[in-house]
Design an enzyme around this catalytic site. Structure first.
Site, PDB file in Angstrom:
ATOM      1  N   HIS A 130      41.922  66.757 -40.528  1.00 28.67           N
ATOM      2  CA  HIS A 130      41.247  67.556 -40.241  1.00 28.67           C
ATOM      3  C   HIS A 130      41.940  69.146 -39.495  1.00 28.67           C
ATOM      4  CE1 HIS A 130      37.422  65.860 -40.151  1.00 28.67           C
ATOM      5  NE2 HIS A 130      38.341  64.876 -39.795  1.00 28.67           N
ATOM      6  N   SER A 137      38.681  63.043 -35.847  1.00 29.73           N
ATOM      7  CA  SER A 137      37.171  63.626 -36.526  1.00 29.73           C
ATOM      8  C   SER A 137      35.578  63.996 -35.510  1.00 29.73           C
ATOM      9  CB  SER A 137      37.436  62.627 -37.931  1.00 29.73           C
ATOM     10  OG  SER A 137      37.077  60.964 -36.809  1.00 29.73           O
ATOM     11  N   LYS A 184      38.500  68.468 -47.074  1.00 33.56           N
ATOM     12  CA  LYS A 184      38.898  68.878 -46.030  1.00 33.56           C
ATOM     13  C   LYS A 184      38.671  70.404 -46.032  1.00 33.56           C
ATOM     14  CE  LYS A 184      37.344  64.645 -44.609  1.00 33.56           C
ATOM     15  NZ  LYS A 184      38.341  62.841 -43.948  1.00 33.56           N
TER      16      LYS A 184
END
Ligand SMILES: *Cc1c(COP(=O)(O)O)cnc(C)c1O
Length: 393
Positions: free
Chosen positions: A215, A187, A247
């Site tokens: 991610h 990240s 995300k």
């Protein structure tokens, strides 16, 4: 009464001391107030800025289709879910989303969690106990570390992406249950974990591999199915996959995907699944809409084009920072003060890029963390490159 006051003021003195230490170390954190929707041009503290720091990589957090799905679902299902999944909180949209996430990840089953943090705690505490070992990359997200701590297993942190160190740690660990836990995409620098080699080690040592692809999902891999897809890894290689929905999916929540037995075990024993309120069903509906947008691939293509332009621009400027092929880019500057100063100088130019400092990253590696979004235009990328060239040289 006086006793209560004395108690309060000793607490206050303790808190004040903690704050003083944080400020002195350049580690004091503040919040900015955002007006209007999440996006690349938010109004923050009353001023419009160009933002390069959200995790909304595909620009879905306020996408019209996702909003509409949320609105319709709020009319149909209300706002609160009212209970945990095991009482009366498990609504039709939750179940449908779980089935669709299972299909998306190519796994028999998926289980929704209220946050990625809780999903990771669930994995750790279900798979590991006191006699077991958690092996974690040093750069892992805090929630993966806490997952091991909560499980009470022995925690071994190996140097970032160092498979030789991991092999050694595996050789030395007790032959009880061992779980290798790693971010898929790290990240804080956007790097891809060496999942193929981690898989080999896991198989060789009879350990289980758990990948948190917060991610990677929606961004990485030929069809956006994440870090595992980019290595061609399946359930047999990586029995535990964790994904977050806040995300690239642009909504909120998280999931764990795996075998029938594993998912059922989580439902039975994971405390962060059992003892918490289910996500609002409207959030699940909104996520179903964003999953369809993720699957169309259009936004990912757009994002990757911006990433390419950014990388090319950095090369042309001779800014040699470790480049990622994905949305997250780290500019490691060293001290917290240097990172803060660079962030402030970008802010003077109307560009929002936060300084990331310890303990989020190791001491001495404070950095600017740039994230790109499918909503950024070529002009936005060029504006950022221009500002970086002034601030970083
Ligand atoms: C953001 C993040 C989480 C936490 O997910 P939330 O849904 O925000 O709680 C977990 N793991 C990684 C790698 C993350 O980046």
């Amino acid at each position: 009464m006086r006793k209560v006051q004395a108690h309060t003021s000793s607490l206050d003195a303790y808190a004040a001391g903690l704050l003083t230490e944080r400020r002195a170390a350049g580690l004091y954190r503040t919040r900015s107030i955002l007006e209007g929707p999440q996006g690349i041009r938010p109004f923050i503290d009353g001023r419009q800025v160009l933002s390069f720091c959200s995790n909304d990589y595909l620009g879905l957090a306020s996408h019209p289709t996702v909003r509409r799905a949320f609105q319709l679902a709020a009319d149909r299902y209300g706002v609160g879910s009212g209970a945990s999944h095991l009482i009366t909180g498990h609504a039709r949209p939750h179940h449908q989303l779980e089935e669709e996430l299972a299909e998306f990840t190519g796994r028999p089953r998926a289980l929704l969690f209220s946050t990625g943090y809780m999903a990771n705690l669930a994995v750790g505490s279900t798979l590991l106990g006191r006699a077991d070992t958690a092996l974690e990359d040093r750069f892992n997200h805090a929630s993966l570390i806490d997952a091991a701590l909560m499980s009470r297993a022995r925690l071994v942190r190996y140097p970032h992406a160092d498979v030789n160190a991991l092999a050694l740690a595996l050789q030395r660990s007790a032959p009880s249950r061992r779980v290798i836990l790693t971010d898929g995409i790290f990240s804080m620098d956007g790097g891809l974990a060496p999942l193929d080699r981690l898989r080999d080690l896991a198989l060789a040592h009879g350990a289980w591999l758990a990948v948190d692809d917060a991610h990677g999902l929606g961004v990485v891999g030929p069809t956006g199915r994440g870090s595992l897809e980019s290595f061609g890894l399946t359930l047999g290689d990586v029995p535990v996959l964790i994904g977050t929905l806040g995300k690239a999916f642009g909504t909120f929540g998280a999931f764990v995907a795996g075998s029938d037995h594993f998912i059922d075990a989580l439902i039975q024993v994971a405390r962060t699944y059992i003892y918490t309120t289910a996500l609002p069903p409207a959030v699940a509906e909104a996520t179903r809409a964003s999953l369809r947008l993720v699957q169309s691939g259009e936004r990912r293509t757009q994002l990757l084009a911006r990433v390419e332009r950014f990388r090319r621009g950095l090369r042309e400027l001779g800014l040699s920072f470790a480049p990622s092929a994905f949305a997250i880019h780290a500019f490691v500057l060293g001290s917290p003060q240097r990172a803060l100063l660079a962030s402030e100088r970008l802010a003077e130019r109307g560009i929002l890029v936060p300084a990331i400092r310890p303990p989020t990253v190791p001491a001495g590696s404070s950095r600017l963390r740039v994230t790109l979004s499918a909503d950024h235009t070529d002009e936005h990328v060029d504006q950022l490159l221009d500002a970086l060239s002034r601030v970083l040289t």
